[in-house]
Scaffold this active site. Structure first.
Site, short mmCIF file in Angstrom:
data_model
loop_
_atom_site.label_atom_id
_atom_site.label_comp_id
_atom_site.label_asym_id
_atom_site.label_seq_id
_atom_site.Cartn_x
_atom_site.Cartn_y
_atom_site.Cartn_z
N ASP A 25 0.82 -1.21 0.00
CA ASP A 25 0.00 0.00 0.00
C ASP A 25 0.85 1.26 0.00
O ASP A 25 0.37 2.35 -0.31
CB ASP A 25 -0.92 -0.02 1.22
CG ASP A 25 -1.86 1.17 1.27
OD1 ASP A 25 -2.62 1.37 0.30
OD2 ASP A 25 -1.84 1.92 2.27
N SER A 57 -6.97 4.99 0.26
CA SER A 57 -7.07 3.84 -0.64
C SER A 57 -8.53 3.43 -0.78
O SER A 57 -9.24 3.26 0.22
CB SER A 57 -6.26 2.67 -0.08
OG SER A 57 -4.91 3.02 0.11
N GLN A 73 -3.85 -0.09 -7.68
CA GLN A 73 -4.68 0.55 -6.67
C GLN A 73 -5.32 1.81 -7.23
O GLN A 73 -4.71 2.53 -8.02
CB GLN A 73 -3.85 0.92 -5.43
CG GLN A 73 -4.64 1.54 -4.29
CD GLN A 73 -3.75 1.88 -3.12
OE1 GLN A 73 -3.26 3.00 -3.01
NE2 GLN A 73 -3.50 0.92 -2.23
#
Length: 249
Positions: free
Chosen positions: A153, A177, A227
């Protein structure tokens, strides 16, 4: 709930902010156990509400044809400054309330490109970061996959913000996110240096999209990720209204 099979892909949606002071309940649905693949659906629940939905797929290890992307030609981690050390050298640029991000972490992050803490400087939507766990870990493949998932991440949405002058810990933009996908290609150790090569082909609709690849020191591609994240620009008055219940009324 899966034995003898290795995770090869994960797809997650972040639904609500998590609370690090409270436990999380995981509901696991055994969606399928086939001849070669197993699939699981997972809901993470906190305070009685789902905070994350996950789909994960697992495969029996087997051989097959192989090819892989070429590792970017960038300098190695030696001589690069760790992110925490760089942040501590730029305390004047970091809001007091955000200095919790300067605490020690389980990973080292050594950026190839210079780190920017102040808003305004625009850069191409590309980042290269050397990543490594701070200590040696047991020879447990699942543990290394778990930790790679955790660290994947890092900086993805930040890569999408590069062309727009939105710096690390910039309080004029809300970043979060929205979803996250990860594919494991080969066995990985996170206590050895990994190059995390990221790029962002698009930002629109207050969202930024970014992709990443993890390479070993000898150029093996071990995992890929993608992402999409929220990138909402707000002024100070709007941010204050979002955080003040009186103003929200």
């Amino acid at each position: 709930t899966v034995e003898g099979r290795v995770a090869h892909s994960l797809h997650a949606y972040f639904l609500r902010r998590g609370d690090v002071t409270s436990p999380i309940v995981y509901e696991v649905d055994r969606s399928r156990d086939g001849g070669s693949f197993s699939n699981r659906r997972v809901v993470a629940i906190q305070h009685g509400r789902p905070i994350l939905n996950l789909a994960a797929s697992f495969q029996n290890p087997e051989d097959g044809v192989e090819h892989e992307a070429e590792m970017p030609d960038v300098r190695g981690p030696e001589g690069l400054t760790d992110l925490i050390a760089a942040a501590r050298d730029n305390l004047d640029s970091i809001p007091t309330k955000m200095r919790r991000y300067l605490q020690e972490r389980p990973f080292e992050f050594r950026h190839v490109e210079p780190i920017t803490f102040e808003r305004g400087e625009t850069r191409p939507p590309v980042k290269h970061v050397w990543i490594r766990a701070v200590d040696e870990l047991p020879d447990d493949p699942v543990l290394h996959q778990n930790m790679l998932t955790y660290v994947s991440d890092h900086e993805l949405v930040g890569t999408a913000s590069n062309p727009h002058g939105q710096a690390f810990l910039d309080r004029s933009v809300i970043m979060a996110s929205l979803d996250h996908a990860l594919w494991f290609h080969r066995a990985v150790r996170v206590d050895d240096w990994l190059l995390y090569a990221m790029d962002s082909p698009n930002a629109s609709g207050a969202r930024g999209f970014a992709r990443g690849q993890f390479f070993t020191r000898d150029g093996k591609l071990v995992a890929s990720t993608a992402q999409e994240g929220l990138m909402r620009v707000v002024d100070r008055q709007e941010r204050r209204a979002r955080s003040d219940p009186k103003l929200q009324k």
